[in-house]
Design a protein around this motif. Structure first.
Motif, PDB file in Angstrom:
ATOM      1  N   SER A   1      42.411  34.721  43.508  1.00 49.65           N
ATOM      2  CA  SER A   1      41.558  35.253  44.151  1.00 49.65           C
ATOM      3  C   SER A   1      41.335  36.808  43.600  1.00 49.65           C
ATOM      4  O   SER A   1      40.350  37.342  43.789  1.00 49.65           O
ATOM      5  CB  SER A   1      41.275  35.286  45.434  1.00 49.65           C
ATOM      6  N   ALA A   2      42.456  37.429  43.610  1.00 52.11           N
ATOM      7  CA  ALA A   2      42.280  39.003  43.100  1.00 52.11           C
ATOM      8  C   ALA A   2      43.417  39.362  42.336  1.00 52.11           C
ATOM      9  O   ALA A   2      44.646  38.703  42.448  1.00 52.11           O
ATOM     10  CB  ALA A   2      42.249  39.749  44.425  1.00 52.11           C
TER      11      ALA A   2
ATOM     12  N   ARG B   1      38.826  41.565  43.048  1.00 59.48           N
ATOM     13  CA  ARG B   1      38.467  40.184  43.216  1.00 59.48           C
ATOM     14  C   ARG B   1      38.089  39.910  41.701  1.00 59.48           C
ATOM     15  O   ARG B   1      37.516  40.477  41.026  1.00 59.48           O
ATOM     16  CB  ARG B   1      37.495  39.715  44.202  1.00 59.48           C
ATOM     17  N   TRP B   2      38.231  38.590  41.524  1.00 60.16           N
ATOM     18  CA  TRP B   2      37.935  38.051  40.177  1.00 60.16           C
ATOM     19  C   TRP B   2      36.445  37.714  40.387  1.00 60.16           C
ATOM     20  O   TRP B   2      35.754  37.636  39.249  1.00 60.16           O
ATOM     21  CB  TRP B   2      38.553  36.698  39.961  1.00 60.16           C
TER      22      TRP B   2
ATOM     23  N   ASP C   1      33.785  43.624  44.978  1.00 60.82           N
ATOM     24  CA  ASP C   1      34.630  44.130  45.875  1.00 60.82           C
ATOM     25  C   ASP C   1      35.915  44.757  45.007  1.00 60.82           C
ATOM     26  O   ASP C   1      36.623  44.025  44.512  1.00 60.82           O
ATOM     27  CB  ASP C   1      35.172  43.185  46.881  1.00 60.82           C
TER      28      ASP C   1
ATOM     29  N   PHE D   1      44.043  33.208  48.313  1.00 60.80           N
ATOM     30  CA  PHE D   1      42.726  33.376  48.961  1.00 60.80           C
ATOM     31  C   PHE D   1      42.717  33.722  50.346  1.00 60.80           C
ATOM     32  O   PHE D   1      41.804  33.565  51.171  1.00 60.80           O
ATOM     33  CB  PHE D   1      41.893  32.133  48.803  1.00 60.80           C
TER      34      PHE D   1
ATOM     35  N   TYR E   1      44.819  42.751  51.266  1.00 57.47           N
ATOM     36  CA  TYR E   1      44.781  42.996  49.661  1.00 57.47           C
ATOM     37  C   TYR E   1      45.926  44.451  49.614  1.00 57.47           C
ATOM     38  O   TYR E   1      46.160  44.480  48.354  1.00 57.47           O
ATOM     39  CB  TYR E   1      43.551  43.678  49.214  1.00 57.47           C
TER      40      TYR E   1
END
Length: 123
Positions: free
Chosen positions: A31-32, A51-52, A56, A100, A104
């Motif tokens: 997801s990131a 994020r992909w 954000d 997910f 982060y």
């Protein structure tokens, strides 16, 4: 997810450098992507994440305003543009991929890591 970091080098203070992180494999599980760095004798620290999907981004306070993280989804690649580099930015820079959930900012939330690329800022 396999990650390949590149773009490091020896640069003088004040210049810019851009790191790249190419992702391959089970990228749908990611997801990131984040950048972390580790200086000699110090703990690994969070630098930035993106994020992909969506817009954000997340930054450490220590580099906010100097570093910019971006991505190219078509190339499955994340970039870290570093401006106004300082000697204290010297470290091995790692890119990492997460799923997910979770923070982060914590390295433990990222199961997949690239091999690291050395950035040395020195006159």
């Amino acid at each position: 997810v396999q990650l390949q970091a590149s773009g490091g080098g020896l640069v003088q203070p004040g210049v810019s450098l851009t790191l790249s992180c190419a992702a391959a494999g089970r990228t749908f599980s990611s997801s990131a992507v984040a950048w972390f760095r580790q200086a000699p004798g110090k703990e690994r620290e969070f630098v930035a994440a993106i994020r992909w999907s969506g817009s954000d981004t997340y930054y450490a306070n220590s580099i906010k305003g100097r570093f910019t993280i971006s991505r190219d989804n078509a190339k499955n690649t994340v970039y870290l543009q570093m401006n106004s580099l300082k000697p204290e930015d010297t470290a091995v820079y790692y890119c990492a991929s997460r799923g997910f959930s979770g923070s982060y900012y914590r390295a433990t939330e990222y199961p997949d890591w690239g091999q690291g690329t050395q950035v040395t800022v020195s006159s």
